[in-house]
Design a protein around this motif. Structure first.
Motif, PDB file in Angstrom:
ATOM      1  N   VAL A 192       1.170  -1.380  -0.097  1.00  0.00           N
ATOM      2  CA  VAL A 192      -0.116  -0.065   0.147  1.00  0.00           C
ATOM      3  C   VAL A 192       0.850   1.425   0.027  1.00  0.00           C
ATOM      4  N   ALA A 193       2.272   1.097   0.775  1.00  0.00           N
ATOM      5  CA  ALA A 193       2.803   2.146   0.497  1.00  0.00           C
ATOM      6  C   ALA A 193       3.385   2.346  -0.613  1.00  0.00           C
ATOM      7  N   VAL A 194       3.827   1.831  -1.499  1.00  0.00           N
ATOM      8  CA  VAL A 194       4.478   1.409  -2.581  1.00  0.00           C
ATOM      9  C   VAL A 194       2.621   1.486  -3.653  1.00  0.00           C
ATOM     10  N   TYR A 195       1.885   2.059  -3.588  1.00  0.00           N
ATOM     11  CA  TYR A 195       1.131   2.420  -4.607  1.00  0.00           C
ATOM     12  C   TYR A 195       0.493   3.601  -4.268  1.00  0.00           C
ATOM     13  N   ALA A 196       1.002   3.878  -3.168  1.00  0.00           N
ATOM     14  CA  ALA A 196       0.744   5.773  -2.828  1.00  0.00           C
ATOM     15  C   ALA A 196       1.418   6.486  -3.042  1.00  0.00           C
ATOM     16  N   ARG A 253       4.121  -1.576  13.480  1.00  0.00           N
ATOM     17  CA  ARG A 253       5.850  -1.250  14.308  1.00  0.00           C
ATOM     18  C   ARG A 253       5.725  -2.549  15.589  1.00  0.00           C
ATOM     19  N   TYR A 254       4.705  -3.294  15.112  1.00  0.00           N
ATOM     20  CA  TYR A 254       5.478  -4.335  16.704  1.00  0.00           C
ATOM     21  C   TYR A 254       5.833  -5.240  15.487  1.00  0.00           C
ATOM     22  N   ALA A 269      11.087  -1.905   6.218  1.00  0.00           N
ATOM     23  CA  ALA A 269      10.189  -2.039   7.047  1.00  0.00           C
ATOM     24  C   ALA A 269       9.691  -0.905   6.895  1.00  0.00           C
ATOM     25  N   SER A 270      12.006  -0.651   8.096  1.00  0.00           N
ATOM     26  CA  SER A 270      11.810   0.171   8.652  1.00  0.00           C
ATOM     27  C   SER A 270      11.082   1.587   7.349  1.00  0.00           C
ATOM     28  N   ALA A 271      11.545   1.938   6.386  1.00  0.00           N
ATOM     29  CA  ALA A 271      10.973   2.443   5.310  1.00  0.00           C
ATOM     30  C   ALA A 271       9.211   3.132   5.514  1.00  0.00           C
ATOM     31  N   VAL A 272       8.896   1.384   5.591  1.00  0.00           N
ATOM     32  CA  VAL A 272       6.782   1.367   5.326  1.00  0.00           C
ATOM     33  C   VAL A 272       6.870   2.781   6.985  1.00  0.00           C
ATOM     34  N   LYS A 273       7.587   2.103   7.950  1.00  0.00           N
ATOM     35  CA  LYS A 273       6.888   2.225   9.149  1.00  0.00           C
ATOM     36  C   LYS A 273       7.364   3.860   8.976  1.00  0.00           C
ATOM     37  N   GLN A 274       8.175   4.609   8.909  1.00  0.00           N
ATOM     38  CA  GLN A 274       8.214   5.998   8.545  1.00  0.00           C
ATOM     39  C   GLN A 274       6.907   6.740   7.305  1.00  0.00           C
ATOM     40  N   THR A 275       6.446   5.696   6.273  1.00  0.00           N
ATOM     41  CA  THR A 275       5.395   6.023   6.117  1.00  0.00           C
ATOM     42  C   THR A 275       4.580   6.535   6.421  1.00  0.00           C
ATOM     43  N   TYR A 276       3.829   5.378   7.807  1.00  0.00           N
ATOM     44  CA  TYR A 276       2.811   5.462   8.291  1.00  0.00           C
ATOM     45  C   TYR A 276       2.488   6.684   9.177  1.00  0.00           C
ATOM     46  N   THR A 277       4.465   6.490   9.497  1.00  0.00           N
ATOM     47  CA  THR A 277       4.223   7.402  11.097  1.00  0.00           C
ATOM     48  C   THR A 277       3.942   8.881  10.765  1.00  0.00           C
ATOM     49  N   MET A 278       4.874   9.110   8.718  1.00  0.00           N
ATOM     50  CA  MET A 278       3.818  10.181   8.392  1.00  0.00           C
ATOM     51  C   MET A 278       2.968  10.252   8.701  1.00  0.00           C
ATOM     52  N   ALA A 279       1.448   9.765   8.174  1.00  0.00           N
ATOM     53  CA  ALA A 279       0.567   9.685   7.834  1.00  0.00           C
ATOM     54  C   ALA A 279       0.626  10.190   9.430  1.00  0.00           C
ATOM     55  N   MET A 280       0.707   9.001   9.983  1.00  0.00           N
ATOM     56  CA  MET A 280      -0.259   9.821  11.848  1.00  0.00           C
ATOM     57  C   MET A 280       0.241  11.464  12.422  1.00  0.00           C
ATOM     58  N   ALA A 281       1.739  11.545  12.179  1.00  0.00           N
ATOM     59  CA  ALA A 281       1.914  13.391  12.028  1.00  0.00           C
ATOM     60  C   ALA A 281       1.292  14.235  11.507  1.00  0.00           C
ATOM     61  N   LEU A 292      -3.459   6.271   2.420  1.00  0.00           N
ATOM     62  CA  LEU A 292      -2.204   6.912   2.884  1.00  0.00           C
ATOM     63  C   LEU A 292      -2.206   7.067   1.428  1.00  0.00           C
ATOM     64  N   ALA A 293      -2.428   6.617   0.190  1.00  0.00           N
ATOM     65  CA  ALA A 293      -2.205   7.786  -1.115  1.00  0.00           C
ATOM     66  C   ALA A 293      -2.603   8.713  -0.825  1.00  0.00           C
ATOM     67  N   ASP A 294      -3.225   9.913   0.114  1.00  0.00           N
ATOM     68  CA  ASP A 294      -3.699  11.073   0.067  1.00  0.00           C
ATOM     69  C   ASP A 294      -2.620  11.832   0.683  1.00  0.00           C
ATOM     70  N   ALA A 295      -2.783  11.196   1.589  1.00  0.00           N
ATOM     71  CA  ALA A 295      -1.205  11.665   2.855  1.00  0.00           C
ATOM     72  C   ALA A 295      -0.284  12.296   2.032  1.00  0.00           C
ATOM     73  N   VAL A 296       0.149  11.006   1.234  1.00  0.00           N
ATOM     74  CA  VAL A 296       1.938  11.089   0.413  1.00  0.00           C
ATOM     75  C   VAL A 296       1.693  11.992  -0.641  1.00  0.00           C
ATOM     76  N   ALA A 297       0.562  12.119  -1.549  1.00  0.00           N
ATOM     77  CA  ALA A 297       0.196  12.987  -2.362  1.00  0.00           C
ATOM     78  C   ALA A 297      -0.001  14.219  -1.816  1.00  0.00           C
ATOM     79  N   ASN A 298      -0.269  14.477  -0.636  1.00  0.00           N
ATOM     80  CA  ASN A 298      -0.591  16.079   0.133  1.00  0.00           C
ATOM     81  C   ASN A 298       0.456  15.640   0.433  1.00  0.00           C
ATOM     82  N   PHE A 299       1.578  15.367   1.165  1.00  0.00           N
ATOM     83  CA  PHE A 299       2.339  15.753   1.775  1.00  0.00           C
ATOM     84  C   PHE A 299       3.359  16.151   0.707  1.00  0.00           C
ATOM     85  N   ASN A 300       3.356  15.624  -0.978  1.00  0.00           N
ATOM     86  CA  ASN A 300       3.936  16.374  -2.486  1.00  0.00           C
ATOM     87  C   ASN A 300       3.021  17.811  -2.700  1.00  0.00           C
ATOM     88  N   GLY A 301       2.354  18.345  -1.657  1.00  0.00           N
ATOM     89  CA  GLY A 301       1.193  19.593  -2.677  1.00  0.00           C
ATOM     90  C   GLY A 301       0.484  19.041  -3.749  1.00  0.00           C
TER      91      GLY A 301
END
Length: 325
Positions: A192-196, A253-254, A269-281, A292-301
């Motif tokens: 899902v992080a890759v798709y986003a 995280r688990y 896994a570390s990179a994927v964790k950061q993607t979801y941590t970013m969405a939480m932030a 998650l696609a919206d969070a990644v897109a929005n982060f990029n304007g």
């Protein structure tokens, strides 16, 4: 044990966590002939529905434990499982010899093993049976489950689990089910992080999202998860995959904790964790997984789906301008 209409023994069953997944599971247990108790929740709708179907409402986990042979737990994380077992009016307080607890949550395997050791002197057995598939399959009694248990205990509860599961995979001893679930979810959340990021790249470079969907759908990279994400990204269905980003963040995280305990290198896994941590932030914890696609897109304007569709709130002037881009 209770008796069925033919006089045969039927386990008395308790169910805690009758939410999106738990309601369907509990409903199937009830409809297939087991006496059922449930615990009330702030969301009364699923509880009231099950009571209407014949379930009883227990006053506390302790009261349920005293009166049941098997208790299913389907809650958010190990924190909730530990609380339900250990609190003053918890399962441990009312437990009796022979009680079996089936933890269907996505939990920390180390916590699961510690709880089982704590309960063993009371004659109580804990097994793990986390879930695969979605609320739709839960209602249909067609979930997957990955079980960590000894063969004897699994045999005892197998008919009950089969009431709501189509595929019961015995992974190994206690804790193995939760380990398998975390590895499974790591794969799902990585996709899902890759798709986003891919959808964001399409948006930025002018590649139509529909054409990206067409290309992936026609090849070996197609999957049920990809199609679910597309139901939101292209179709705008907010219920395309009802699993929150907060839950994704907890699960990844688990998984990282599990890998760290085994001294594994986890570059992806570390990179994927950061993607979801970013969405939480970004305060997206209540959003469902495809968003998650919206969070990644929005982060990029950029914008994938309008905020009003994502949040269910009416678009203001600012949103309308953004959506014209």
């Amino acid at each position: 044990m209770a008796k069925d209409t033919k006089g045969k023994d039927k386990q008395r069953v308790g169910f805690i966590g009758v939410g999106l997944m738990g309601h369907g599971m509990a409903k199937n247990i009830l409809e297939k002939g087991w006496p059922l108790q449930v615990i009330g929740h702030r969301n009364r709708k699923p509880v009231n529905d099950l009571v209407k179907r014949g379930a009883k409402e227990a006053k506390s986990p302790a009261a349920m434990a005293a009166d049941c042979d098997v208790i299913f737990l389907c809650v958010t994380s190990s924190l909730q499982v530990e609380d339900l077992i250990r609190r003053k009016d918890g399962i441990k307080a009312g437990a009796h010899k022979g009680l079996v607890i089936v933890d269907c949550s996505t939990a920390d395997p180390n916590s699961t093993i510690a709880l089982a050791e704590e309960l063993a002197p009371l004659g109580v057995r804990l097994i793990d049976a986390p879930l695969g598939r979605s609320p739709k399959e839960a209602e249909e009694g067609r979930l997957n489950t990955f079980v960590g248990a000894d063969a004897k205990t699994l045999k005892e509860v197998h008919p009950l689990i089969a009431a709501w599961a189509e595929n019961i995979i015995h992974v190994g001893p206690l804790g193995a089910g939760h380990k398998m679930k975390l590895i499974n979810n790591f794969v799902a959340m990585s996709y899902v992080a890759v798709y986003a990021e891919a959808f964001t790249a399409c948006k930025k470079t002018g590649v139509p999202l529909e054409k990206f969907h067409e290309v992936i759908s026609a090849g070996g990279l197609n999957s049920g998860m990809f199609q679910n994400v597309c139901k939101w990204v292209i179709g705008g269905d907010p219920k395309a995959h009802e699993f929150t980003l907060a839950n994704c963040d907890k699960d990844i995280r688990y998984f990282n904790q599990l890998a760290d305990a085994e001294k594994l290198t986890t570059v992806v896994a570390s990179a994927v964790k950061q993607t979801y941590t970013m969405a939480m932030a970004m305060d997206r914890g209540a959003d469902n997984m495809p968003m998650l696609a919206d969070a990644v897109a929005n982060f990029n304007g950029l914008t994938i789906q309008p905020e009003s569709l994502r949040t269910g709130k009416k678009a203001g002037k600012k949103d309308k301008k953004k959506n014209k881009k």
